[in-house]
Design an enzyme around this catalytic site. Sequence first.
Site, PDB file in Angstrom:
ATOM      1  N   GLY A 257       0.826  -1.416  -0.003  1.00 50.87           N
ATOM      2  CA  GLY A 257       0.032   0.004   0.085  1.00 50.87           C
ATOM      3  C   GLY A 257       0.845   1.348  -0.094  1.00 50.87           C
ATOM      4  N   GLY A 258       0.473   2.078  -0.934  1.00 48.37           N
ATOM      5  CA  GLY A 258       1.098   3.434  -1.121  1.00 48.37           C
ATOM      6  C   GLY A 258       0.425   4.285  -0.460  1.00 48.37           C
ATOM      7  N   GLY A 259      -0.385   4.374   0.275  1.00 53.84           N
ATOM      8  CA  GLY A 259      -1.352   5.361   0.856  1.00 53.84           C
ATOM      9  C   GLY A 259      -0.558   6.162   2.039  1.00 53.84           C
TER      10      GLY A 259
ATOM     11  N   CYS B  66     -12.530   8.216   9.184  1.00 53.98           N
ATOM     12  CA  CYS B  66     -12.985   9.672   9.747  1.00 53.98           C
ATOM     13  C   CYS B  66     -14.397   9.837  10.174  1.00 53.98           C
ATOM     14  CB  CYS B  66     -12.787  10.649   8.972  1.00 53.98           C
ATOM     15  SG  CYS B  66     -12.724  12.407   9.725  1.00 53.98           S
TER      16      CYS B  66
ATOM     17  N   CYS C 240      -9.675  13.955  15.223  1.00 57.06           N
ATOM     18  CA  CYS C 240     -10.726  14.150  14.256  1.00 57.06           C
ATOM     19  C   CYS C 240     -11.280  15.727  14.236  1.00 57.06           C
ATOM     20  CB  CYS C 240     -11.997  13.406  14.800  1.00 57.06           C
ATOM     21  SG  CYS C 240     -13.357  13.469  13.499  1.00 57.06           S
TER      22      CYS C 240
END
Length: 438
Positions: free
Chosen positions: A27-29, A189, A368
């Site tokens: 994963g490249g997030g 989120c 948040c």
Amino acid sequence: MASRSIPSLVRHASTSAATKPKVLVIGGGTGGLSVANQIYNTFKAEGQSLSPGDVTIVDSNKYHDYQPGWTVVGSGLAQKTSFRRSLSALLPAHIGHIDQQATAFEPTANRVVLADGSKVEYDYLVVAAGLAINYDKIKNLSEALKDPLTSKISTIYSYETVDKTWDLIKSFDGKGEAVFTQPFGPVKCAGAPQKIAYMADAYWKTTPSVPHSRFITGMPTMFAVPHYSKILDRLRQEKGIAAEFNTNLVEVRPESKTAVFEILAGEKKGEKVEKEFGMLHVVPPMGPLEWIKKSPLADLVGWVDVDQGSLQHKKYPNVFSLGDASSLPTSKTAAAITAQAPVLTHNLVTLMKTGQVGKAIYDGYTSCPLFISRGELLLAEFKYGLERKETFGRFIDQSVPNRAFYHLTKDIIPHFYFSRMTKGEWYGPRGLFPPQFS
Ligand code: UQ1
């Protein structure tokens, strides 16, 4: 299928036939880029530079999106293109890249299977693959989202529709109710479903006809942390936004502008209720990726089963995970990554060097930033146990919506995200200063 040699797959990487990545990152997030860079940078700082490709990211996505920006886009305050980069532009030359989707884990053989059937071996594995957005769990939703202005149904949770959400809000004629939903269960989120309701309401209050808004959530409260939940519920009421709890969207009927909900608790538990809407903002249910759920790395739900302090896998000591894919029992945000990445990096690099996992412990920190109106933001920050952990709490009451936090979140953090965090150089509340672990 036979293993293919790594050099043909790995962009940038050295061409030695013996090369296999020391650390393979799925994963490249936000999580994958942060950790890959922090691992490389940690070795470099200690004078032992890794070779190109020693840390390699597996990801077939063309683009990397700063998803926290999507509330701002859906509110008409930014263009979606400003929060998008091509993934290749964010990958430094010393990080290898396999431009493919991973499809299975074989942890006993230290191998990952790729979409074309080839396999990649590794010494250490980091799973930062994200989660699945399950549009299909809501009947007719995928169809309805293809044309939000006609269906009057949109979502800020996808790049395709995030800007159309603003078109829908801006052009809403106020006939019928504006309905905003949140599904039962974890979402990225968890504040965003109500943020977009507040931002739409704030816009409509500057127009001649203010539509009535309703927030309908599958969850029992406005927010998981009781302290913030109470404040948010009061703010919601002050704005005149109605709410229904334990009420979970299951179907949309665009032709009749009707949404169908299932009641999840109380006397009417199990009953279905229909609601007409003038416009509908949907947050789809989310869950683990199917291929990870089926893998030996998954817990009973399907998340990658790691220790909540060390981020090391509970069964496979050379496997770690962070972010949305992980079982970490905290809220899934980019801010959480700023605290998880340095812990994972320290523990993994210590394991690589000494054979013993490091002793850094993640406390569950997440944040948040809740947009309350155009110009006001409530900065919720908390950790495991739903306990507050507020960066500025000594100086001000963070539960009072504030203009400085609004600009911090809307204008400043996105800049640091692309200039620093994706390079492994942003530590959330600590800014550019990494935490020190012994
Ligand atoms: C943060 O670092 C971050 O990551 C990029 C966010 O992502 C959206 C945040 O929302 C927050 C609040 C932080 C933490 C930063 C400070 C200055 C408290």
